[in-house]
Design an enzyme around this catalytic site. Structure first.
Site, PDB file in Angstrom:
ATOM      1  N   SER A 172       6.315  -1.879   4.520  1.00 16.17           N
ATOM      2  CA  SER A 172       7.666  -2.160   4.199  1.00 16.17           C
ATOM      3  C   SER A 172       7.746  -3.389   3.757  1.00 16.17           C
ATOM      4  O   SER A 172       7.067  -4.348   4.268  1.00 16.17           O
ATOM      5  CB  SER A 172       8.686  -1.670   5.089  1.00 16.17           C
ATOM      6  OG  SER A 172       9.980  -2.178   4.790  1.00 16.17           O
TER       7      SER A 172
ATOM      8  N   GLN B 255      16.349   9.509   2.367  1.00 15.52           N
ATOM      9  CA  GLN B 255      16.618   9.163   0.813  1.00 15.52           C
ATOM     10  C   GLN B 255      15.915  10.105  -0.095  1.00 15.52           C
ATOM     11  O   GLN B 255      16.466  10.628  -1.115  1.00 15.52           O
ATOM     12  CB  GLN B 255      16.093   7.564   0.675  1.00 15.52           C
ATOM     13  CG  GLN B 255      15.902   7.327  -0.715  1.00 15.52           C
ATOM     14  CD  GLN B 255      15.469   5.885  -0.832  1.00 15.52           C
ATOM     15  OE1 GLN B 255      16.122   5.030  -0.793  1.00 15.52           O
ATOM     16  NE2 GLN B 255      14.239   5.584  -1.256  1.00 15.52           N
TER      17      GLN B 255
ATOM     18  N   ALA C 189       0.918  -1.476   0.063  1.00 16.46           N
ATOM     19  CA  ALA C 189       0.109  -0.018   0.050  1.00 16.46           C
ATOM     20  C   ALA C 189       1.063   1.500  -0.049  1.00 16.46           C
ATOM     21  O   ALA C 189       0.288   2.416  -0.538  1.00 16.46           O
ATOM     22  CB  ALA C 189      -0.864   0.007   1.113  1.00 16.46           C
TER      23      ALA C 189
ATOM     24  N   GLN D 212      22.945  -0.594  -3.683  1.00 15.12           N
ATOM     25  CA  GLN D 212      22.758   0.005  -2.362  1.00 15.12           C
ATOM     26  C   GLN D 212      22.753  -1.229  -1.258  1.00 15.12           C
ATOM     27  O   GLN D 212      22.525  -0.681  -0.189  1.00 15.12           O
ATOM     28  CB  GLN D 212      21.481   0.523  -2.525  1.00 15.12           C
ATOM     29  CG  GLN D 212      20.295  -0.331  -2.695  1.00 15.12           C
ATOM     30  CD  GLN D 212      18.880   0.442  -3.278  1.00 15.12           C
ATOM     31  OE1 GLN D 212      18.990   1.284  -4.124  1.00 15.12           O
ATOM     32  NE2 GLN D 212      17.838   0.519  -2.261  1.00 15.12           N
TER      33      GLN D 212
ATOM     34  N   HIS E 219       3.770   1.628  -1.599  1.00 12.48           N
ATOM     35  CA  HIS E 219       4.228   1.886  -2.981  1.00 12.48           C
ATOM     36  C   HIS E 219       2.866   2.512  -3.883  1.00 12.48           C
ATOM     37  O   HIS E 219       2.996   3.353  -4.539  1.00 12.48           O
ATOM     38  CB  HIS E 219       4.529   0.709  -3.761  1.00 12.48           C
ATOM     39  CG  HIS E 219       5.863   0.094  -3.033  1.00 12.48           C
ATOM     40  ND1 HIS E 219       5.795  -1.106  -2.521  1.00 12.48           N
ATOM     41  CD2 HIS E 219       7.020   0.376  -3.083  1.00 12.48           C
ATOM     42  CE1 HIS E 219       7.006  -1.535  -2.170  1.00 12.48           C
ATOM     43  NE2 HIS E 219       7.896  -0.408  -2.459  1.00 12.48           N
TER      44      HIS E 219
ATOM     45  N   ARG F 233      10.123  -5.409   3.807  1.00 10.16           N
ATOM     46  CA  ARG F 233      10.917  -5.770   5.110  1.00 10.16           C
ATOM     47  C   ARG F 233       9.919  -6.362   6.239  1.00 10.16           C
ATOM     48  O   ARG F 233      10.523  -7.285   6.982  1.00 10.16           O
ATOM     49  CB  ARG F 233      11.900  -4.994   5.606  1.00 10.16           C
ATOM     50  CG  ARG F 233      13.279  -4.742   4.220  1.00 10.16           C
ATOM     51  CD  ARG F 233      14.491  -4.420   4.907  1.00 10.16           C
ATOM     52  NE  ARG F 233      15.513  -4.492   3.954  1.00 10.16           N
ATOM     53  CZ  ARG F 233      15.912  -3.521   3.148  1.00 10.16           C
ATOM     54  NH1 ARG F 233      15.302  -2.342   3.087  1.00 10.16           N
ATOM     55  NH2 ARG F 233      16.803  -3.848   2.205  1.00 10.16           N
TER      56      ARG F 233
ATOM     57  N   ASP G 140      11.204   7.010   3.836  1.00 11.79           N
ATOM     58  CA  ASP G 140      12.576   6.963   3.531  1.00 11.79           C
ATOM     59  C   ASP G 140      12.957   8.424   3.553  1.00 11.79           C
ATOM     60  O   ASP G 140      13.421   8.829   2.522  1.00 11.79           O
ATOM     61  CB  ASP G 140      13.117   6.006   2.681  1.00 11.79           C
ATOM     62  CG  ASP G 140      12.453   4.597   2.437  1.00 11.79           C
ATOM     63  OD1 ASP G 140      13.054   3.956   3.639  1.00 11.79           O
ATOM     64  OD2 ASP G 140      11.772   4.338   1.916  1.00 11.79           O
TER      65      ASP G 140
END
Ligand code: AMP
Length: 271
Positions: free
Chosen positions: A167, A135, A14, A40, A16, A169, A132
């Site tokens: 995320s 970033q 969600a 990265q 993204h 992750r 992020d």
């Protein structure tokens, strides 16, 4: 014709899709890039384990008429190979703090890949998530410094119902860890409440935040950044300063942040 570019590493969620839908609203066409960028990742990080779900990503994006999924290969992005790639170095002043401290090559890798994605896709607008924050800010600097004719559109953090920021992750977390992961958002809320109640001193607010992050979480960093320079502040907190936090939970590293507001009742983040 306006074109939005949404760079991702795939495994779409969600968070993204909020970027994708914003781009759809603002552009005739949208490209969502899906590429797990080896540059990265550090040698002991999760490049190999990172979830790659291209078929599912394609299926999710097929609901949108104006969206194209672009999954470049390493050869497409780095014709000379990763080891011989000409890289962009992120400015130390911004990249040395926070995530850059724990992941020294991370922002060089991100700048290098985003620059190449932009060069090949030639977008009008570039959509970056504030999840992020460091970033997003470094990429804004990159686009500005190279005078690229691209508008960077920062998009707010999207959170699950209990406040954990989406995320890819998060799926590394065991069910028990997933429960502990909510500590991050509770720490953010405690910090915001302290500020709302009138505490201007960053050290006091950081302390409140740290006190909410107990075992089994291991703090990587907690601090307050100037929203433009990203430097830790050594003055009273102002609106728009960013609470920055990262913690390890088992094998998973969780990153979050929050934009302070000095008013009374706005909730932290969006759901
Ligand atoms: P990633 O696939 O993790 O590299 O993320 C791709 C883009 O989505 C980056 O600009 C992220 O900041 C953004 N993003 C990831 N998770 C979230 C979230 N929970 N809310 C808003 N943006 C996000």
């Amino acid at each position: 014709m306006s074109l939005g570019l949404v760079p991702t590493m795939g495994n779409l969620h969600a968070g993204h899709l909020a970027l994708v839908e914003r781009s759809i609203r603002e552009n005739k066409k949208t490209i969502v890039s899906v590429y797990v960028n080896p540059l990265q990742f550090g040698p002991n990080e999760d490049f190999d384990q990172y979830p790659r779900t291209l078929d599912a990503d394609r299926a999710i994006l097929s609901q949108y008429d104006t969206v194209t999924l672009w999954a470049p290969t390493t050869k497409d992005l780095y014709p000379l190979g990763v080891a011989n790639a000409y890289g962009i170095t992120a400015p130390k002043a911004m990249a040395q703090h926070w995530c850059g401290n724990s992941r020294p090559h991370f922002f060089d890798g991100v700048c290098t890949v985003v620059f190449r994605l932009c060069q090949q896709a030639n977008p009008t607008r570039l959509y970056m998530g504030e999840k992020d924050y460091q970033q997003c800010t470094i990429i804004q600097g990159l686009i500005h410094d190279y005078r690229l004719p691209i508008s960077v559109v920062p998009c707010p953090i999207v959170r699950e119902a209990d406040g954990l920021a989406y995320s890819s992750r998060n799926q590394y977390l065991s069910p028990a860890e997933r429960v502990h992961a909510t500590q991050l958002y509770r720490a953010i809320q405690a910090a915001q409440t302290t500020v709302t109640n009138g505490e201007p001193n960053p050290a006091m607010v950081i302390q409140t935040c740290q006190a909410c992050l107990g075992s089994p979480l291991k703090i990587d960093y907690v601090g307050i950044a100037d929203p433009c320079s990203l430097k830790p502040i050594d003055r009273d907190i102002r609106p728009n300063d960013r609470l920055m936090l990262a913690a390890h939970l088992g094998k998973t590293r969780l990153v979050d942040n929050h934009e302070f507001h000095l008013g009374t009742s706005r909730a932290a983040g969006t759901h």
